[in-house]
Write a protein that holds these residues in place. Structure first.
Motif, short mmCIF file in Angstrom:
data_model
loop_
_atom_site.label_atom_id
_atom_site.label_comp_id
_atom_site.label_asym_id
_atom_site.label_seq_id
_atom_site.Cartn_x
_atom_site.Cartn_y
_atom_site.Cartn_z
N GLN A 211 37.17 33.30 48.81
CA GLN A 211 38.11 34.38 48.50
C GLN A 211 38.67 35.07 49.74
OE1 GLN A 211 35.21 36.48 45.91
NE2 GLN A 211 36.79 36.35 44.33
N PHE A 212 38.14 34.73 50.94
CA PHE A 212 38.67 35.41 52.13
C PHE A 212 38.97 34.47 53.28
CE2 PHE A 212 33.99 35.89 52.76
CZ PHE A 212 33.85 35.36 54.04
N GLU A 213 38.31 33.34 53.40
CA GLU A 213 38.44 32.56 54.63
C GLU A 213 39.85 32.03 54.87
OE1 GLU A 213 34.12 31.11 56.06
OE2 GLU A 213 35.16 29.72 54.74
N ASN A 214 40.54 31.66 53.83
CA ASN A 214 41.91 31.16 53.98
C ASN A 214 42.95 32.19 53.59
OD1 ASN A 214 41.09 28.55 54.88
ND2 ASN A 214 40.52 28.06 52.77
N GLY A 215 42.54 33.43 53.49
CA GLY A 215 43.45 34.50 53.13
C GLY A 215 43.10 35.11 51.79
N LEU A 216 43.73 36.24 51.50
CA LEU A 216 43.58 36.90 50.21
C LEU A 216 44.07 35.96 49.11
CD1 LEU A 216 43.16 39.61 48.56
CD2 LEU A 216 45.60 39.98 48.92
N VAL A 217 43.31 35.88 48.03
CA VAL A 217 43.70 35.04 46.88
C VAL A 217 44.31 35.97 45.82
CG1 VAL A 217 42.90 33.40 45.14
CG2 VAL A 217 41.81 33.46 47.41
N PRO A 218 45.64 35.99 45.69
CA PRO A 218 46.28 36.99 44.80
C PRO A 218 45.78 36.95 43.37
CG PRO A 218 47.92 35.95 46.21
CD PRO A 218 46.64 35.19 46.40
N GLU A 219 45.58 35.76 42.81
CA GLU A 219 45.14 35.70 41.42
C GLU A 219 43.74 36.27 41.24
OE1 GLU A 219 45.14 31.34 43.02
OE2 GLU A 219 46.29 33.20 43.27
N ASP A 220 42.88 36.12 42.26
CA ASP A 220 41.55 36.73 42.19
C ASP A 220 41.63 38.24 42.29
OD1 ASP A 220 40.44 34.25 41.91
OD2 ASP A 220 39.22 34.33 43.73
N LEU A 221 42.53 38.73 43.15
CA LEU A 221 42.68 40.18 43.28
C LEU A 221 43.20 40.78 41.98
CD1 LEU A 221 42.66 42.73 45.07
CD2 LEU A 221 45.04 42.20 45.63
N LEU A 222 44.25 40.21 41.42
CA LEU A 222 44.85 40.77 40.21
C LEU A 222 43.95 40.58 39.00
CD1 LEU A 222 48.56 39.71 40.80
CD2 LEU A 222 47.50 41.94 41.19
N SER A 223 43.00 39.67 39.09
CA SER A 223 42.00 39.49 38.02
C SER A 223 40.73 40.29 38.30
CB SER A 223 41.65 38.01 37.87
OG SER A 223 42.78 37.25 37.53
N ASN A 224 40.76 41.10 39.37
CA ASN A 224 39.63 41.99 39.72
C ASN A 224 38.35 41.22 39.98
OD1 ASN A 224 41.32 44.24 39.44
ND2 ASN A 224 40.81 44.46 37.26
N ARG A 225 38.46 40.13 40.77
CA ARG A 225 37.29 39.29 41.05
C ARG A 225 36.68 39.55 42.42
NH1 ARG A 225 40.26 33.83 38.86
NH2 ARG A 225 40.17 34.31 36.63
N TYR A 226 37.24 40.49 43.18
CA TYR A 226 36.61 40.86 44.44
C TYR A 226 35.52 41.90 44.16
CZ TYR A 226 40.02 38.22 47.14
OH TYR A 226 40.77 37.20 47.68
N GLY A 227 34.77 42.27 45.20
CA GLY A 227 33.64 43.17 45.01
C GLY A 227 34.07 44.58 44.65
N HIS A 228 33.26 45.25 43.81
CA HIS A 228 33.56 46.63 43.40
C HIS A 228 32.29 47.39 43.03
CE1 HIS A 228 33.26 44.92 39.28
NE2 HIS A 228 34.03 43.95 39.75
#
Length: 469
Positions: A211-228
């Motif tokens: 989710q970070f090594e090749n850049g921000l993954v927009p679909e993961d961000l908009l699906s709220n799949r990063y840490g929170h």
């Protein structure tokens, strides 16, 4: 080993604030295209020096493609803990992980910062074999050893098992093993820090390597799949005791900053973006009756911008998110500094009341749409990113690179390395120093900064400060 405690170790934050001012800063430089080895820059920060604000020494690493990111000391004020026997170490070696390579460099800063040199290289295989972790990230010197957080587990893509923290011997630098005994629900990692006398640790979440090594993954961000989430730990038992979810829309809980005075059981965490409105936020946690609590205490709105000023990633939104990518807390626990890497702003909050931050200072520099130049007239690429505060709280330094692949997405015109400094008024307020501007060698970007003798995100203290609280 010294026969006396290192004079840069201080029992309390108040004593550390009285120490002599720093004369050198250490900044890691990365080569984003891996065309040359990453390096450590030594910068003269002594006013009046003929080489003031210049790189006066560099230490190139032995390999290419490491992606130097965060780093820290082998020992600090935590060595004065009454519960351990390491008070006679020296704050001498910088522990510098390569986030992409999982290689760690040990750099000796003695006999003088301008003679710093590589002391040892720890190859990735030793870390994999002894811990099962990869992508080392944050380094903190603890009373009994060096703690290193990781962003990846095992396997090629770092998703074979959860990431965590491992321990290194603070004298030999051997990797000892995993820190966690019981991790509970923790499955992502980013930052961590602690209150030593109160015996707890807090850790945060960014993302897994894909989710970070090749850049921000927009679909993961908009699906709220990063840490929170925030995780709270029993430091001595090495177990998770409580996890608090900030809400799925509060994506990427990054830097954690506990109060420096150990009598104060609270701290702060910065959240990069709210996916419902693009705002950034600051949250305050505290412990009461044995339970941890967290609440959002400050928000920073997105700024509208014309599409032609935005990178492709943001054009559909018509706005620039502040992107809270770093925070730092002064040693007196009074001022919290917040880097808004997207909008190009450094904010200063008075957090005397930690649950009611008050904005007391702000300077603009760079930014996706604003592109504010430095007072000296030079263009500052990207925005304020890694921030570091002098022990006395009077000087605030920052650099401009976040992470190579993310730099390229948000600032596609390039991010040549730069480092600046602002003067902080004791009563609140920030003013950029027009005579402090660090230019780094061509092809390098600049990330985390450490100050000679310690700084506000290096030391943890074992004894309370004397004075009103």
């Amino acid at each position: 080993m010294s026969l006396r405690p290192d004079p840069t170790f201080h029992a309390s934050p108040a004593l550390a604030m009285q120490a002599p001012p720093e004369e050198y800063a250490y900044t890691v430089m990365l080569s984003p295209d891996a065309s040359q080895p990453d390096a450590l820059a030594v910068i003269d920060v002594k006013p009046g020096s003929p080489t003031y604000s210049q790189v006066v020494h560099t230490v190139p690493m032995t390999h290419r493609g490491d992606e130097l990111h965060h780093f820290g000391w082998n020992a600090c004020s935590s060595a004065l803990s009454p519960l351990t026997g390491h008070a006679f170490l020296e704050r001498r070696f910088l522990i510098i992980p390569g986030m992409r390579s999982s290689r760690i460099y040990i750099v000796d800063t003695k006999p003088h910062p301008t003679q710093a040199a590589i002391h040892r290289v720890i190859e990735p295989d030793e870390i994999f074999r002894k811990t099962g972790y990869s992508r080392p990230h944050t380094v903190h010197c603890g009373p009994e050893g060096i703690y290193v957080s990781t962003l990846g587990g095992g396997g090629h893509d770092g998703t074979d098992g959860a990431p965590g923290i491992f321990i290194m011997d603070c004298e030999t630098f051997d990797v000892l093993g995993r820190w966690e005994i019981d991790r509970g629900p923790q499955d992502k990692h980013y930052d961590f820090w602690w209150n030593l006398p109160r015996d707890y640790m807090v850790s945060s979440e960014w993302a897994l390597p894909p989710q970070f090594e090749n850049g921000l993954v927009p679909e993961d961000l908009l699906s709220n799949r990063y840490g929170h989430r925030l995780h709270f730990w029993d430091l001595r038992a090495r177990r998770n005791v409580q996890t608090i979810d900030l809400g799925a829309q509060h994506q990427m809980a990054l830097e954690v900053r506990p109060a420096h005075d150990p009598v104060r059981e609270y701290g702060f965490v910065g959240v990069v973006v709210d996916t419902t409105n693009l705002e950034g936020s600051i949250w305050t946690w505290w412990r009461e009756d044995g339970q941890f609590h967290v609440e959002k205490t400050a928000t920073i709105p997105a700024e509208p911008a014309a599409a032609d000023l935005l990178p492709p990633l943001l054009q559909a939104f018509g706005a620039v998110p502040p992107l809270v990518t770093d925070i730092d807390l002064s040693l007196d626990d009074r001022f919290l500094y917040v880097s808004c890497w997207g909008t190009g702003e450094m904010r200063q909050y008075d957090v005397t009341d930690p649950r009611k931050p008050k904005l007391t200072g702000s300077v603009h520099l760079g930014g996706i749409a604003r592109r504010t130049p430095h007072p000296n007239g030079k263009a500052f690429a990207a925005g304020p990113q890694m921030v570091e505060i002098s022990r006395d709280g009077r000087r605030v330094y920052w650099s401009n690179s976040l992470y190579s692949s993310w730099d390229n997405q948000f600032y596609p015109d390039g991010v040549p390395g730069a480092q600046v400094m602002a003067h902080a008024d004791p009563d609140g307020g920030l003013t950029l120093a027009d005579d402090f501007w660090v230019e780094f060698p061509a092809g390098y970007r600049a990330h985390q900064i450490r100050l000679e003798g310690g700084d506000c995100s290096t030391d943890s203290f074992c004894y309370p400060s004397v004075g009103p609280r």
